[in-house]
Design a protein around this motif. Structure first.
Motif, PDB file in Angstrom:
ATOM      1  N   LEU A 197       0.821  -1.207   0.000  1.00  0.00           N
ATOM      2  CA  LEU A 197       0.000   0.000   0.000  1.00  0.00           C
ATOM      3  C   LEU A 197       0.857   1.261   0.000  1.00  0.00           C
ATOM      4  CD1 LEU A 197      -2.818  -1.060   2.510  1.00  0.00           C
ATOM      5  CD2 LEU A 197      -2.906  -1.017   0.016  1.00  0.00           C
ATOM      6  N   ALA A 198       1.988   1.226   0.696  1.00  0.00           N
ATOM      7  CA  ALA A 198       2.867   2.399   0.744  1.00  0.00           C
ATOM      8  C   ALA A 198       3.413   2.751  -0.628  1.00  0.00           C
ATOM      9  CB  ALA A 198       4.014   2.155   1.722  1.00  0.00           C
ATOM     10  N   ASN A 199       3.513   1.761  -1.511  1.00  0.00           N
ATOM     11  CA  ASN A 199       4.036   1.987  -2.859  1.00  0.00           C
ATOM     12  C   ASN A 199       2.932   2.128  -3.900  1.00  0.00           C
ATOM     13  OD1 ASN A 199       6.900   1.882  -2.294  1.00  0.00           O
ATOM     14  ND2 ASN A 199       6.611  -0.295  -1.871  1.00  0.00           N
ATOM     15  N   GLY A 200       1.695   2.220  -3.440  1.00  0.00           N
ATOM     16  CA  GLY A 200       0.571   2.263  -4.359  1.00  0.00           C
ATOM     17  C   GLY A 200       0.075   3.668  -4.645  1.00  0.00           C
ATOM     18  N   PRO A 201      -1.047   3.771  -5.379  1.00  0.00           N
ATOM     19  CA  PRO A 201      -1.624   5.067  -5.753  1.00  0.00           C
ATOM     20  C   PRO A 201      -2.428   5.658  -4.586  1.00  0.00           C
ATOM     21  CG  PRO A 201      -2.941   3.304  -6.674  1.00  0.00           C
ATOM     22  CD  PRO A 201      -1.784   2.639  -5.981  1.00  0.00           C
ATOM     23  N   THR A 202      -1.769   6.440  -3.762  1.00  0.00           N
ATOM     24  CA  THR A 202      -2.358   6.916  -2.517  1.00  0.00           C
ATOM     25  C   THR A 202      -3.665   7.669  -2.740  1.00  0.00           C
ATOM     26  OG1 THR A 202      -0.105   7.143  -1.684  1.00  0.00           O
ATOM     27  CG2 THR A 202      -1.849   8.137  -0.376  1.00  0.00           C
ATOM     28  N   GLY A 203      -3.705   8.505  -3.775  1.00  0.00           N
ATOM     29  CA  GLY A 203      -4.924   9.256  -4.043  1.00  0.00           C
ATOM     30  C   GLY A 203      -6.091   8.354  -4.401  1.00  0.00           C
ATOM     31  N   ALA A 204      -5.823   7.311  -5.177  1.00  0.00           N
ATOM     32  CA  ALA A 204      -6.882   6.355  -5.506  1.00  0.00           C
ATOM     33  C   ALA A 204      -7.353   5.632  -4.261  1.00  0.00           C
ATOM     34  CB  ALA A 204      -6.381   5.358  -6.550  1.00  0.00           C
ATOM     35  N   TYR A 205      -6.420   5.270  -3.382  1.00  0.00           N
ATOM     36  CA  TYR A 205      -6.810   4.597  -2.144  1.00  0.00           C
ATOM     37  C   TYR A 205      -7.746   5.475  -1.318  1.00  0.00           C
ATOM     38  CZ  TYR A 205      -3.011   1.187  -2.893  1.00  0.00           C
ATOM     39  OH  TYR A 205      -2.194   0.205  -3.392  1.00  0.00           O
ATOM     40  N   ALA A 206      -7.437   6.757  -1.213  1.00  0.00           N
ATOM     41  CA  ALA A 206      -8.292   7.663  -0.442  1.00  0.00           C
ATOM     42  C   ALA A 206      -9.699   7.699  -1.020  1.00  0.00           C
ATOM     43  CB  ALA A 206      -7.691   9.066  -0.427  1.00  0.00           C
ATOM     44  N   ARG A 207      -9.795   7.675  -2.346  1.00  0.00           N
ATOM     45  CA  ARG A 207     -11.110   7.736  -2.988  1.00  0.00           C
ATOM     46  C   ARG A 207     -11.833   6.398  -2.913  1.00  0.00           C
ATOM     47  NH1 ARG A 207      -7.590  11.261  -5.274  1.00  0.00           N
ATOM     48  NH2 ARG A 207      -8.396  13.389  -5.609  1.00  0.00           N
ATOM     49  N   VAL A 208     -11.102   5.282  -2.906  1.00  0.00           N
ATOM     50  CA  VAL A 208     -11.725   3.981  -2.651  1.00  0.00           C
ATOM     51  C   VAL A 208     -12.412   4.001  -1.291  1.00  0.00           C
ATOM     52  CG1 VAL A 208     -11.250   1.562  -2.103  1.00  0.00           C
ATOM     53  CG2 VAL A 208     -10.213   2.593  -4.121  1.00  0.00           C
ATOM     54  N   LYS A 209     -11.684   4.482  -0.289  1.00  0.00           N
ATOM     55  CA  LYS A 209     -12.246   4.554   1.066  1.00  0.00           C
ATOM     56  C   LYS A 209     -13.495   5.424   1.095  1.00  0.00           C
ATOM     57  CE  LYS A 209      -9.453   5.323   4.441  1.00  0.00           C
ATOM     58  NZ  LYS A 209      -8.369   5.693   5.364  1.00  0.00           N
TER      59      LYS A 209
END
Length: 258
Positions: A197-209
């Motif tokens: 997760l640390a190496n992933g698309p942080t902005g997309a993760y925030a929007r998934v949540k």
């Protein structure tokens, strides 16, 4: 920041918040709740994923029943509103993914704080316990909201009424947590998950949540509109452009979180 009841360290984009009162199984007192909230809120400044775990043999024994022992009457309503609710909101609303790495027993509010994280990974020897009715209380720290949504009403009701221990394997099978793993592999496993997760698309993760949490209260039209807006934001990100380029070039993407 110097903490008394927790520790926090960040490395390679992974922030690790450790509940650090092992002599009392990391029971929650007022200081710990305030420090946890501060650390959760500050984590995005130093990390792209936050892991919450416990020191010693347990994750968290729940409310420290000796906290404010001198008070004539413990005002649980005020404690929940002023201390637990801001902490739970901080975990749920964090712009980075949160992982609860449950290393041992998670009881009462400790179990429900773990379940507030985006992903729960438990050691096979861990147990979850809605212990509240054992002392004449109801599940709190978000438990009455989270439990039926994760495991269904029948299991949530049984867990709350009987206050039986739920093993990590049961919790995984019931959809209460993401996964459990062998004790010997536990730390390496959650570290690998956190690194992903640390190496992933942080902005997309925030929007998934944002999208998944909103879906619990939205009708279809509202959810489709939210999806379209959030996907539009993702489509304008550097990470999306990098993801497409990496796919076409048959290489691993190098996401920056922007």
């Amino acid at each position: 920041m110097a903490y008394k009841t927790i520790s926090y360290a960040a490395e390679n984009g992974i922030g690790v918040l450790t509940l650090n009162r092992p002599d009392v199984m990391n029971a929650l007192n007022s200081t710990m709740r305030a420090e946890m909230r501060a650390a959760v809120e500050a984590a995005p400044e130093t990390a792209r994923v936050l892991v919450i775990t416990g020191a010693g043999r347990g994750f968290c024994a729940g409310q420290d029943l000796t906290d404010r022992a001198g008070d004539e009457e413990l005002d649980l309503e005020t404690t929940l509103r002023d201390e637990y609710e801001p902490l739970l909101r901080a975990i749920a609303d964090s712009p980075i993914p949160t992982i609860a790495a449950v290393n041992g027993a998670a009881a009462g509010a400790g179990a429900n704080i773990a379940l507030a994280a985006d992903v729960v990974i438990a050691a096979q020897s861990a147990v979850f316990l809605q212990a509240f009715t054992r002392i004449g209380l109801i599940p709190d720290a978000g438990g009455t909201y989270t439990l039926p949504r994760l495991m269904g009403m029948a299991r949530a009701m049984g867990a709350a009424l009987f206050a039986d221990k739920i093993t990590a394997r049961q919790a995984e099978d019931w959809g209460m947590i993401w996964e459990c793993t062998a004790d010997d592999d536990f730390e390496a496993h959650w570290q690998a998950r956190a690194a992903h997760l640390a190496n992933g698309p942080t902005g997309a993760y925030a929007r998934v949540k944002e999208a998944l949490r909103a879906s619990l209260g939205n009708d279809l039209d509202a959810q489709l509109a939210l999806e379209a807006r959030l996907q539009g934001e993702c489509g304008r990100s550097d990470d999306f452009r990098e993801g497409v380029a990496a796919f076409l070039e048959k290489r691993k993407p190098r996401f920056t979180g922007r």
